[in-house]
Design a protein around this motif. Sequence first.
Motif, PDB file in Angstrom:
ATOM      1  N   LEU A 111      21.030  42.896  33.032  1.00 38.51           N
ATOM      2  CA  LEU A 111      21.546  41.980  34.050  1.00 38.51           C
ATOM      3  C   LEU A 111      22.742  41.260  33.448  1.00 38.51           C
ATOM      4  O   LEU A 111      22.659  40.790  32.301  1.00 38.51           O
ATOM      5  N   HIS A 112      23.838  41.158  34.203  1.00 38.98           N
ATOM      6  CA  HIS A 112      25.006  40.456  33.663  1.00 38.98           C
ATOM      7  C   HIS A 112      25.597  39.532  34.740  1.00 38.98           C
ATOM      8  O   HIS A 112      25.812  39.967  35.872  1.00 38.98           O
ATOM      9  N   PRO A 113      25.883  38.279  34.358  1.00 36.50           N
ATOM     10  CA  PRO A 113      26.288  37.300  35.375  1.00 36.50           C
ATOM     11  C   PRO A 113      27.768  37.318  35.745  1.00 36.50           C
ATOM     12  O   PRO A 113      28.415  36.274  35.806  1.00 36.50           O
ATOM     13  N   SER A 114      28.306  38.508  35.995  1.00 38.79           N
ATOM     14  CA  SER A 114      29.677  38.607  36.528  1.00 38.79           C
ATOM     15  C   SER A 114      29.808  39.949  37.232  1.00 38.79           C
ATOM     16  O   SER A 114      28.936  40.806  37.116  1.00 38.79           O
ATOM     17  N   ILE A 115      30.927  40.089  37.934  1.00 41.26           N
ATOM     18  CA  ILE A 115      31.246  41.379  38.541  1.00 41.26           C
ATOM     19  C   ILE A 115      31.924  42.217  37.451  1.00 41.26           C
ATOM     20  O   ILE A 115      33.106  42.065  37.190  1.00 41.26           O
ATOM     21  N   LEU A 116      31.144  43.068  36.818  1.00 39.33           N
ATOM     22  CA  LEU A 116      31.695  43.917  35.754  1.00 39.33           C
ATOM     23  C   LEU A 116      32.675  44.926  36.353  1.00 39.33           C
ATOM     24  O   LEU A 116      32.517  45.300  37.511  1.00 39.33           O
ATOM     25  N   PRO A 117      33.696  45.366  35.632  1.00 37.62           N
ATOM     26  CA  PRO A 117      33.895  45.154  34.194  1.00 37.62           C
ATOM     27  C   PRO A 117      34.571  43.826  33.837  1.00 37.62           C
ATOM     28  O   PRO A 117      34.985  43.667  32.680  1.00 37.62           O
ATOM     29  N   LEU A 118      34.664  42.894  34.752  1.00 37.78           N
ATOM     30  CA  LEU A 118      35.277  41.606  34.403  1.00 37.78           C
ATOM     31  C   LEU A 118      34.272  40.733  33.659  1.00 37.78           C
ATOM     32  O   LEU A 118      33.082  40.745  33.968  1.00 37.78           O
ATOM     33  N   PHE A 119      34.757  39.977  32.724  1.00 41.89           N
ATOM     34  CA  PHE A 119      33.973  38.959  32.002  1.00 41.89           C
ATOM     35  C   PHE A 119      32.755  39.516  31.281  1.00 41.89           C
ATOM     36  O   PHE A 119      31.628  39.072  31.491  1.00 41.89           O
ATOM     37  N   LYS A 120      32.994  40.513  30.462  1.00 44.07           N
ATOM     38  CA  LYS A 120      31.911  41.010  29.594  1.00 44.07           C
ATOM     39  C   LYS A 120      31.601  39.947  28.546  1.00 44.07           C
ATOM     40  O   LYS A 120      32.413  39.061  28.291  1.00 44.07           O
ATOM     41  N   GLY A 121      30.441  40.055  27.920  1.00 46.68           N
ATOM     42  CA  GLY A 121      30.108  39.161  26.803  1.00 46.68           C
ATOM     43  C   GLY A 121      29.243  37.988  27.216  1.00 46.68           C
ATOM     44  O   GLY A 121      28.781  37.895  28.348  1.00 46.68           O
ATOM     45  N   ALA A 122      29.048  37.085  26.254  1.00 46.22           N
ATOM     46  CA  ALA A 122      28.024  36.040  26.387  1.00 46.22           C
ATOM     47  C   ALA A 122      28.471  34.822  27.206  1.00 46.22           C
ATOM     48  O   ALA A 122      27.665  33.942  27.479  1.00 46.22           O
ATOM     49  N   HIS A 123      29.774  34.762  27.592  1.00 47.54           N
ATOM     50  CA  HIS A 123      30.234  33.544  28.269  1.00 47.54           C
ATOM     51  C   HIS A 123      30.738  33.834  29.681  1.00 47.54           C
ATOM     52  O   HIS A 123      31.655  33.182  30.182  1.00 47.54           O
ATOM     53  N   ALA A 124      30.110  34.806  30.312  1.00 49.10           N
ATOM     54  CA  ALA A 124      30.613  35.290  31.607  1.00 49.10           C
ATOM     55  C   ALA A 124      30.597  34.218  32.692  1.00 49.10           C
ATOM     56  O   ALA A 124      31.508  34.166  33.528  1.00 49.10           O
ATOM     57  N   ILE A 125      29.599  33.358  32.671  1.00 46.91           N
ATOM     58  CA  ILE A 125      29.496  32.368  33.762  1.00 46.91           C
ATOM     59  C   ILE A 125      30.662  31.381  33.673  1.00 46.91           C
ATOM     60  O   ILE A 125      31.386  31.159  34.640  1.00 46.91           O
ATOM     61  N   LYS A 126      30.864  30.833  32.471  1.00 45.48           N
ATOM     62  CA  LYS A 126      31.933  29.839  32.286  1.00 45.48           C
ATOM     63  C   LYS A 126      33.318  30.496  32.493  1.00 45.48           C
ATOM     64  O   LYS A 126      34.184  29.946  33.164  1.00 45.48           O
ATOM     65  N   GLU A 127      33.492  31.674  31.911  1.00 40.36           N
ATOM     66  CA  GLU A 127      34.805  32.332  32.005  1.00 40.36           C
ATOM     67  C   GLU A 127      35.131  32.713  33.442  1.00 40.36           C
ATOM     68  O   GLU A 127      36.274  32.584  33.884  1.00 40.36           O
ATOM     69  N   SER A 128      34.156  33.186  34.183  1.00 44.83           N
ATOM     70  CA  SER A 128      34.440  33.547  35.581  1.00 44.83           C
ATOM     71  C   SER A 128      34.705  32.292  36.397  1.00 44.83           C
ATOM     72  O   SER A 128      35.602  32.253  37.237  1.00 44.83           O
ATOM     73  N   PHE A 129      33.963  31.205  36.112  1.00 43.63           N
ATOM     74  CA  PHE A 129      34.183  29.936  36.825  1.00 43.63           C
ATOM     75  C   PHE A 129      35.597  29.424  36.563  1.00 43.63           C
ATOM     76  O   PHE A 129      36.285  28.971  37.470  1.00 43.63           O
ATOM     77  N   GLU A 130      36.035  29.517  35.312  1.00 41.86           N
ATOM     78  CA  GLU A 130      37.350  28.963  34.941  1.00 41.86           C
ATOM     79  C   GLU A 130      38.517  29.871  35.325  1.00 41.86           C
ATOM     80  O   GLU A 130      39.670  29.484  35.191  1.00 41.86           O
TER      81      GLU A 130
END
Length: 195
Positions: A111-130
């Motif tokens: 499970l990954h909290p972004s629309i992949l392939p965008l925002f891979k890695g451990a900080h997907a929620i913050k990075e997608s929000f920002e």
Amino acid sequence: MLTKKIAVLFSGSGSNLEAILKKVHNQIFNGVKIEVCLCICNKPGAFGIERAKKFGLETLVIESAKFKNREEFDAVLVEQILKSGADLTVLAGFMRILTPVFTAQIKAINLHPSILPLFKGAHAIKESFESDMMIGGVSVHYVSEELDGGKLIAQRAFEREDGMSLDEWEAKIHAIEHEILPESIIKILTKEVNV
Ligand code: GRF
């Protein structure tokens, strides 16, 4: 009755584990009973361990920090998962990079909290929000050697609302996760194909 077993791996709060236990565990879909046969956590004290107990399930704690390297940790995971007879392994907030020792032997979904392939890695929620994106979302995918990179199984997006806070963004993501992960498990295990 055909029973399919799943192993669930987690590292923290375990809200997705709980969603699986509520929506999937010991229930029948299309003539297939799905059973959580193994819960593994790599962090002692993780809240998910308490959540599993509420459903009568003990969690096997395999402390990743105690291993010399990733391969040795992965070998123990593999051994336990194979022993459990799980048909599918579900990474539900399992915050570990897995090596080929694991990926070559275990059929798993993540499970990954972004629309992949965008925002891979451990900080997907913050990075997608920002980011400037007007949508956020969640992906479920098969686990491959590439971090957050295997074949997609399901994705669901939501629209950014005016003035949305990071907490609201995160809450939206978690609400979608709790739907899309159980749905993906059911879809995979009730299909007429081998997983
Ligand atoms: C989820 O947001 C998942 O996408 C990410 O870690 C979080 C786990 O949450 N990889 P929980 O432990 O299931 O509550």
